[in-house]
Design a protein around this motif. Structure first.
Motif: not given
Length: 470
Positions: A74-93
């Protein structure tokens, strides 16, 4: 040369360019040519920086499949936000690689825990290292750095030391006194520093079990050497935790605060082992990442005297002849910019891996459950689509404006952002200013820094430097 080394091939050439008024900081030449999955895995196992092609630095997402396992970069800022903030529950682990690599050392410590364990402990640890405690912790930073300056003053002018080990000793003593309220001492510091260095060399960065069908990877092989490295670290930390449980610790220390709050709130379920795990996590995160940052800062400043001159002018203007204090840090703008630019070029944790819980979509990529989703600050911070002249050392880029959100994540982002962010930034700025004010630090003649990534990003072989009083 072993057969595996022959398959992986030689390590890439390190590129660097030093001019009178510019510095293209050391970085590996991007990979070129053909390779199969075996070679890719072996390169990543040796050094994660070896695997990237020039196209990987583009500000966009990409994916590959290795033995049927989906890997998304993931190297697009909008997707970085999705992984780390907006949908972080799905990528918590954290990834199986990271969990398996660190569980022997850190147990269920905050850095690799998730779910209920993480939810219970995160507020406690965040409060313990909160920026409101910096006035107290800052005094410890001042005194420990002054002690190192005194020791350096007794060296022969031009003496050569390993900056990585010097900075590790400095930050280990700081985190020991702030977290544990006790002097660590040279012998214990050596045990922890050498123990963790040995652990990094021995641990595998790639968990092959994950790529052959085990979603949680496979436990690492706990060799006698690996056990010895962990034992050196745990022995020191166990002794400190025991002192606090016996009521012999400093009441302002982080661990003493943890002990008192655990006794008031049994729901935290922090037994002695859990306290040891959190103590180990705070200690390793608090000393290793800052030590690496300061080491890289010395490399950059040594190679960019024009930046060093600006930094010294600022220190003189703010502090005069007296040593910098924690109260001066908000006025040391250029020093802060040097540290922030160092963190851009050499993020201490250059790969932030997550494991997807459920299916999702990142840009135009369909994410499969249990896939490996990685945000790579090393790539993100050096993307030509996101940064002007990304490989150049330019502290000025942090003076006038802040980076675009989710293009700069040296401390991660979102709910899992590093709890000790302000502690680490303040410590780095204060230590750099204090030592630079009194000493000229130069990379030893003939040595060329080369970054290598195992668990953290270090210069291969450390950084030999000469120390000369100003």
């Amino acid at each position: 040369m072993s057969l595996l080394a022959k398959i992986a091939g030689p390590s890439p050439q390190t590129l660097e360019e030093i001019g009178e008024d510019y510095l293209v900081a050391a970085h590996p030449r991007p990979f070129e040519g053909e390779r199969g999955h075996l070679k890719l895995l072996l390169q990543a196992r040796r050094d994660f920086l070896e695997v990237w092609r020039q196209s990987d630095y583009a500000g966009q997402n990409s994916q590959i499949s290795i033995l049927g396992r989906q890997i998304i970069v993931v190297n697009a800022p909008e997707s970085v936000k999705q992984v780390m903030a907006a949908n972080h529950e799905n990528y918590e682990r954290k990834t199986p690689q990271m969990r398996r690599a660190l569980e022997f050392l850190l147990g269920d410590g905050l850095f690799i825990s998730d779910g209920e364990t993480w939810q219970h402990r995160r507020p406690l640890v965040s409060n313990i290292v909160h920026k409101n405690r910096l006035p107290v912790f800052g005094k410890v930073m001042e005194s420990v750095t002054a002690e190192m300056a005194l020791r350096w003053s007794h060296l022969e002018p031009g003496a050569t030391v390993n900056a990585l080990y010097e900075m590790a000793a400095l930050t280990a003593e700081i985190i020991s006194r702030t977290a544990f309220g006790n002097d660590l001492g040279a012998d214990s510091a050596k045990e922890v520093i050498e123990g963790f260095s040995g652990y990094q060399k021995l641990i595998d960065s790639i968990n092959i079990g994950y790529f052959v069908g085990f979603d949680d990877g496979l436990p690492i092989w706990r060799t006698p050497k690996l056990k010895a490295s962990v034992a050196r670290i745990h022995k020191v930390i166990d002794r400190v935790v025991d002192q606090h449980l016996a009521g012999k610790g400093d009441q302002d220390a982080m661990i003493d605060i943890m002990v008192r709050r655990t006794r008031r709130n049994p729901n935290l379920k922090l037994d002695k082992e859990a306290m040891r795990n959190e103590a180990a996590t705070i200690f390793m995160a608090g000393h290793e990442t800052t030590a690496a940052t300061l080491t890289w800062a010395w490399y950059l400043i040594s190679s960019a005297p024009w930046a060093e001159e600006k930094m010294l002018e600022e220190i003189a203007r703010v502090c005069g002849d007296r040593a910098p204090t924690v109260e001066d840090v908000p006025q040391l703008d250029y020093c802060r910019a040097v540290i922030e630019e160092t963190l851009r070029l050499y993020p201490p944790v250059p790969i932030l891996g997550r494991q997807a819980r459920e299916a999702d979509k990142l840009g135009d990529i369909d994410v499969q459950p249990a896939s490996l989703v990685i945000v790579v600050p090393w790539l993100l911070h050096r993307s030509p689509d996101l940064w002007e002249e990304p490989n150049r050392f330019m502290p000025e880029r942090f003076l006038d404006r802040r980076p675009t959100p989710y293009t700069y994540v040296p401390f991660a982002a979102g709910p899992r952002i590093c709890a000790g962010l302000q502690f680490g930034l303040t410590e780095s700025i204060l230590c750099l200013a204090t030592l630079a004010q009194r000493f000229k630090v130069r990379v030893a003649d003939g040595f060329h820094a080369s970054p290598v990534c195992r668990l953290t990003l270090r210069p291969a072989g450390g950084l030999p430097v000469t120390i000369t009083p100003r």
